[in-house]
Motif scaffolding. Structure first.
Motif, PDB file in Angstrom:
ATOM      1  N   MET B   1      13.015  -8.762  -4.790  1.00 54.64           N
ATOM      2  CA  MET B   1      12.628  -9.832  -3.816  1.00 54.64           C
ATOM      3  C   MET B   1      13.422  -9.674  -2.725  1.00 54.64           C
ATOM      4  O   MET B   1      13.040 -10.263  -1.526  1.00 54.64           O
ATOM      5  N   ASP B   2      14.825  -9.465  -2.919  1.00 50.51           N
ATOM      6  CA  ASP B   2      15.744  -9.571  -1.616  1.00 50.51           C
ATOM      7  C   ASP B   2      15.186  -8.174  -0.597  1.00 50.51           C
ATOM      8  O   ASP B   2      15.162  -8.261   0.495  1.00 50.51           O
ATOM      9  N   THR B   3      14.669  -7.115  -1.335  1.00 51.11           N
ATOM     10  CA  THR B   3      14.052  -5.837  -0.573  1.00 51.11           C
ATOM     11  C   THR B   3      12.903  -6.575   0.206  1.00 51.11           C
ATOM     12  O   THR B   3      12.667  -6.275   1.562  1.00 51.11           O
ATOM     13  N   LEU B   4      12.082  -7.260  -0.214  1.00 49.33           N
ATOM     14  CA  LEU B   4      10.882  -7.719   0.365  1.00 49.33           C
ATOM     15  C   LEU B   4      11.377  -8.774   1.596  1.00 49.33           C
ATOM     16  O   LEU B   4      10.935  -8.743   2.573  1.00 49.33           O
ATOM     17  N   ASN B   5      12.396  -9.491   1.079  1.00 55.76           N
ATOM     18  CA  ASN B   5      13.056 -10.426   2.483  1.00 55.76           C
ATOM     19  C   ASN B   5      13.490  -9.682   3.358  1.00 55.76           C
ATOM     20  O   ASN B   5      13.215 -10.124   4.656  1.00 55.76           O
ATOM     21  N   ALA B   6      14.225  -8.593   3.057  1.00 59.46           N
ATOM     22  CA  ALA B   6      14.751  -7.720   3.993  1.00 59.46           C
ATOM     23  C   ALA B   6      13.628  -7.131   4.882  1.00 59.46           C
ATOM     24  O   ALA B   6      13.669  -6.907   6.385  1.00 59.46           O
ATOM     25  N   VAL B   7      12.600  -6.525   4.376  1.00 58.95           N
ATOM     26  CA  VAL B   7      11.629  -5.945   4.893  1.00 58.95           C
ATOM     27  C   VAL B   7      10.936  -6.963   5.860  1.00 58.95           C
ATOM     28  O   VAL B   7      10.485  -6.709   6.953  1.00 58.95           O
ATOM     29  N   ILE B   8      10.511  -8.187   5.413  1.00 61.71           N
ATOM     30  CA  ILE B   8       9.907  -9.195   6.322  1.00 61.71           C
ATOM     31  C   ILE B   8      10.804  -9.556   7.473  1.00 61.71           C
ATOM     32  O   ILE B   8      10.128  -9.635   8.622  1.00 61.71           O
ATOM     33  N   PHE B   9      11.997  -9.614   7.227  1.00 65.17           N
ATOM     34  CA  PHE B   9      12.950 -10.016   8.439  1.00 65.17           C
ATOM     35  C   PHE B   9      13.016  -9.071   9.606  1.00 65.17           C
ATOM     36  O   PHE B   9      12.741  -9.369  10.623  1.00 65.17           O
ATOM     37  N   TYR B  10      12.987  -7.711   9.143  1.00 67.10           N
ATOM     38  CA  TYR B  10      12.932  -6.672  10.076  1.00 67.10           C
ATOM     39  C   TYR B  10      11.414  -6.487  10.803  1.00 67.10           C
ATOM     40  O   TYR B  10      11.505  -6.294  11.932  1.00 67.10           O
TER      41      TYR B  10
END
Lengths: 164, 169
Positions: B1-10
């Protein structure tokens, strides 16, 4: 020397650096703020100047909320003394479940962002009212026609006027 | 989920930057307004990522909808002699359209990560309002007075010409 640079670059944990943290949000807010300033400076149209102002206000709000989320957390020593959340609130239940990544107890940054948002919206609505009033008088919204306060006696202005 | 958050942030950051640059360099005012609106919606997505769901809703309502409508009305009322016109072609509107579709698609993904969504909403609104009215009541009241003064000022400015004509008659 190049070996030292390469070794220092290899020692950086790029995966951890890519995880969005406070610095990432602050840099993004800075870039949006600079873009807003550039729009205000370069825009010959009054509407674009107001759009630049919007960008700047949103960058400020991002700063407030990011600082509130990353700094003003439950682990900080400040908020362990001052807390406004009761034991029965939904935040404590959510924190105990480990649902949220951010467990802030004192959303003062959000309050500041809320006040900035409200005042910014008021300001921009007033600006658009002024733009309409200027259009009714001058039939244009170009900034170059707004020279009513320009002094014709200043020699520097006469040299640089170029008929504008 | 942290990876998804990072992708969405970028992705949201890229939308913010591209729409900001598009607004800066494009000559047509209407397209600039659309790209500015896209940036405001992307910022609301960032607020969701930061856990400020109440402010994200306010951002969407006030900035994304309200200010966009005000900007469009001001363009309509002040742009009669614009020779460039509204450039409604795929080239100029492709970025805002794609960004808008993406934002509406990823917002459910952002909200999905909060499994206790109802609890979070009640926290965000309840404790936020408690802090607003309890500790920051003065600034809140001041903002209300400012709204009132600005409304009177705008009405006065816009109707000044009509009032002068009535007095002269």
């Amino acid at each position: 020397m190049p070996n030292e640079i390469i070794s220092s670059l290899n020692s950086i944990d790029w995966a951890a650096l890519a995880v969005p943290g406070l610095c990432h949000y602050l840099i993004l807010a800075l870039i949006i703020f600079v873009i807003g300033i550039m729009i205000m400076v370069a825009g010959g149209n009054l509407i674009k100047i107001v759009i630049g102002l919007e960008f700047m206000l949103n960058a400020i709000c991002i700063n407030f909320i990011a600082a509130n989320s990353f700094i003003n957390s439950a682990n900080s020593a400040i908020n362990q003394e001052n807390t406004i959340v009761s034991a029965n609130s939904s935040l404590s239940q959510a924190a105990s479940l480990g649902v949220m990544n951010f467990t802030f107890l004192n959303p003062e940054g959000q309050v500041a962002a809320f006040i900035v948002t409200v005042i910014g919206v008021i300001n921009i609505a007033a600006c658009f009212g002024l733009i309409c009033a200027i259009y009714y008088k001058n039939k244009k919204v170009d900034t170059r026609i707004l020279d009513g306060l320009k002094s014709n006696d200043c020699p520097e202005l006469e040299e640089c006027s170029d008929g504008v | 989920m942290d990876t998804l958050n990072a992708v969405i942030f970028y992705i949201l950051s890229a939308i913010c930057l591209i729409s900001g640059l598009f607004c800066l360099f494009h000559k047509c005012t209407f397209n600039a307004v659309i790209s500015a609106s896209l940036l405001l919606w992307a910022v609301s997505g960032l607020y969701f990522l930061l856990g400020a769901s109440f402010l994200a809703g306010i951002q969407m309502l006030l900035w994304g909808v309200g200010i966009t409508i005000i900007m469009m009305f001001s363009i309509i009322m002040t742009n009669k002699d614009d020779k460039d016109g509204f450039l409604f072609n795929l080239k100029t509107l492709s970025v805002p359209l794609i960004g808008g579709i993406f934002i509406f698609l990823i917002l459910p993904f952002i909200l999905y990560q909060f499994s206790g969504l109802v609890n979070l909403q009640s926290y965000s609104a309840g404790d936020f309002s408690t802090l607003l009215y309890k500790n920051n009541a003065f600034s809140f009241e001041l903002a209300g007075v400012l709204v009132f003064c600005v409304l009177i000022g705008i009405i006065t400015i816009l109707t000044a010409k009509r009032i002068m004509k009535c007095r002269m008659k």
